[in-house]
Design a protein around this motif. Sequence first.
Motif, PDB file in Angstrom:
ATOM      1  N   ALA A  10       0.834  -1.203   0.000  1.00  0.00           N
ATOM      2  CA  ALA A  10       0.000   0.000   0.000  1.00  0.00           C
ATOM      3  C   ALA A  10       0.867   1.252   0.000  1.00  0.00           C
ATOM      4  CB  ALA A  10      -0.941  -0.015   1.197  1.00  0.00           C
ATOM      5  N   VAL A  62       4.282   2.215  -0.018  1.00  0.00           N
ATOM      6  CA  VAL A  62       5.350   2.559  -0.959  1.00  0.00           C
ATOM      7  C   VAL A  62       4.835   2.682  -2.405  1.00  0.00           C
ATOM      8  CG1 VAL A  62       7.614   1.907  -1.835  1.00  0.00           C
ATOM      9  CG2 VAL A  62       7.069   1.559   0.577  1.00  0.00           C
ATOM     10  N   PRO A  63       4.021   1.718  -2.895  1.00  0.00           N
ATOM     11  CA  PRO A  63       3.505   1.899  -4.266  1.00  0.00           C
ATOM     12  C   PRO A  63       2.678   3.173  -4.432  1.00  0.00           C
ATOM     13  CG  PRO A  63       3.126  -0.342  -3.518  1.00  0.00           C
ATOM     14  CD  PRO A  63       3.622   0.416  -2.340  1.00  0.00           C
ATOM     15  N   ILE A  64       1.882   3.522  -3.404  1.00  0.00           N
ATOM     16  CA  ILE A  64       1.040   4.716  -3.538  1.00  0.00           C
ATOM     17  C   ILE A  64       1.886   5.982  -3.495  1.00  0.00           C
ATOM     18  CG2 ILE A  64      -0.796   6.046  -2.429  1.00  0.00           C
ATOM     19  CD1 ILE A  64      -1.925   3.274  -1.526  1.00  0.00           C
ATOM     20  N   VAL A 115       3.281   6.502  -6.832  1.00  0.00           N
ATOM     21  CA  VAL A 115       2.338   7.118  -7.771  1.00  0.00           C
ATOM     22  C   VAL A 115       2.300   8.631  -7.572  1.00  0.00           C
ATOM     23  CG1 VAL A 115      -0.132   7.373  -8.241  1.00  0.00           C
ATOM     24  CG2 VAL A 115       0.875   5.109  -8.161  1.00  0.00           C
ATOM     25  N   VAL A 120       3.246   7.294 -18.127  1.00  0.00           N
ATOM     26  CA  VAL A 120       2.998   6.917 -16.735  1.00  0.00           C
ATOM     27  C   VAL A 120       2.544   8.120 -15.935  1.00  0.00           C
ATOM     28  CG1 VAL A 120       3.953   5.695 -14.782  1.00  0.00           C
ATOM     29  CG2 VAL A 120       4.935   5.368 -17.029  1.00  0.00           C
ATOM     30  N   GLY A 162      -1.181   8.923 -16.120  1.00  0.00           N
ATOM     31  CA  GLY A 162      -1.963   7.958 -15.339  1.00  0.00           C
ATOM     32  C   GLY A 162      -1.858   8.259 -13.852  1.00  0.00           C
ATOM     33  N   ASN A 163      -0.631   8.581 -13.404  1.00  0.00           N
ATOM     34  CA  ASN A 163      -0.429   8.874 -11.984  1.00  0.00           C
ATOM     35  C   ASN A 163      -1.180  10.127 -11.556  1.00  0.00           C
ATOM     36  OD1 ASN A 163       1.152   6.654 -11.615  1.00  0.00           O
ATOM     37  ND2 ASN A 163       3.065   7.739 -12.020  1.00  0.00           N
ATOM     38  N   ALA A 176      -4.715   9.274 -11.221  1.00  0.00           N
ATOM     39  CA  ALA A 176      -4.903   8.458 -10.016  1.00  0.00           C
ATOM     40  C   ALA A 176      -4.930   9.338  -8.770  1.00  0.00           C
ATOM     41  CB  ALA A 176      -3.795   7.415  -9.917  1.00  0.00           C
TER      42      ALA A 176
END
Lengths: 287, 266
Positions: free
Chosen positions: A21, A23-25, A28, A245, A248-249, A252
């Motif tokens: 959750a 680190v990936p977020i 983004v 990318v 998209g980020n 998001a």
Amino acid sequence: MRKTSLIFVYGPLLVFLALFALVPIIGVISSSVWVRGITSEFYAQSLSGQYLNAFVTTIKVAFWSGLVGLIGGGLAALSLWRTRWRWLTTAISALAGVLANFAGLPLAVAFMVTLGASGLVTNALQALLHINLSQMGFNLSSSGGLILVYSAFQVPLALLVSLPAFSSIPDDLEAAALSLGCGVPGYLWRVLLPILAPSLLGTFALLFANAFSAYVTAYAIAGGSINLVPIQIGYLIDGNVSLNVGLGNALAVEEMVVLGASLWVFALSVRLRAKRRAKVKGAMTIV
Amino acid sequence: MFEKWLYRVLIGLFLLQVLLPFAGLIQFTLVGGSGALSFASFATLFSDPSFASSLLNSLWLAASAVLLSIVIFTPPVWHAYLYAPRLLRVIEAVSFVPFVVPAVVLALAYVQFFSSGPLDLVGTPYLLPFAFALLGMPFYIQVFLNRLRHADARAIHEAAQTLGASDFQAFVRIQLPLLRSGIINGSLLVFTISIGEFTITQLTTGGSYSTLPLYLLITFTNNPLEGSAMAVVTLFLAVAGVVAALSAASSRRRRIHAVTASEEAS
């Protein structure tokens, strides 16, 4: 408990949350504003042209399906509460619990075979009443069609969320209002509605967030023919990730901001309801 | 009198609105092909080897997600409930992450984060159980907490310690059996969510790993009859999960009522 055993208790959860959750977020968010230096180009891009249109359409679908859900689910909850059929309330809440979670493929398939171009109801209307739905401008993959489909899970969700608010109303409130010369419609409209307003607003915010983030149903029914924010994000992943990318980020992050704000309103309404309830109880004891 | 009938009509309209699409689905599956009642669509489905393999894939993923949820969420929630109420509030708040970060955003985050380095998991199914556990986290934790609050876990744990059990012993031998129904109900919800998950599965594997929902959409496009039979089966699996969770909860409550009633009587 010793410190070493605490690591075994909390460690897995911390590692899990960090890896899947946090680190990936954060990744983004940071790469939506950073390419060899700080930039706002992705946000500019994400708020113009077809992406801006996607926001407009998504907000429209989320708003109207939320409103339909709130009115339909609210009226159903009111009816259940007023009829005082315990077993029916239990049965319908269980049913609503199941249905509210079917915002997925089965629901999309159900609508396509019922109301799609050659669906059962579509054909039946054509054969029996000579009503041609598509000639009347009805199309399941338009935003109007999606609002109808989303209502199938928004209405039961609204029922589930607003039912506790209704049952928290003290019974003697109605007696008090009626003895002061207020009819039943007046009681519902001028006493009940103001008390329930924060709960209803919160329910609407939750429904809005729910429809704003819905992906599967829209993807299965409309595919590329409807321009929604989650669908656009999905396309950016499905296509070539290295292509854009950043865009998209940015989309998001905007999606998360909208959802965060809606859910904040929902949480606020829950807190307000608790306060309001205490106040109503206090007033009742004075009366 | 008028008011009563108005409410009945409203409840009837509600039922009609939410059940009509599913009635349409079931009717289409049974009579849509030939116009006569037939179970041919189910026969086609159950003799389809790809259906069996996607069902197996989904079951394997869902079971792994359930196992992960039990192992990762149970001990810290239990410990924080007993010893660190403030930490529990933090865990509860964090558990709602999937509501703010929807599946499509998670998928976008995963394809970037897990595409290189030691955790090169994009394109493989190994990422999915973790993702499903994250999606199920708020439900698992709420259901488990509910059970913790009802079971008087604190008093029982203190009693076990007074009798000389260590924390670990008391957790495994007393608390786990005591909280079993919460763990089972939470697991059923995680299982139901995992069986139906489409977004992350499709976007992170690129459709290379066929699960029930992925295969459902492909089948429906090629053969609507078989696809809708599959929708009915998926629906049935999900309903079974939720109904099992609900009835487990209510039978538990009845048993507790019976026990307290007999205690009061005696």
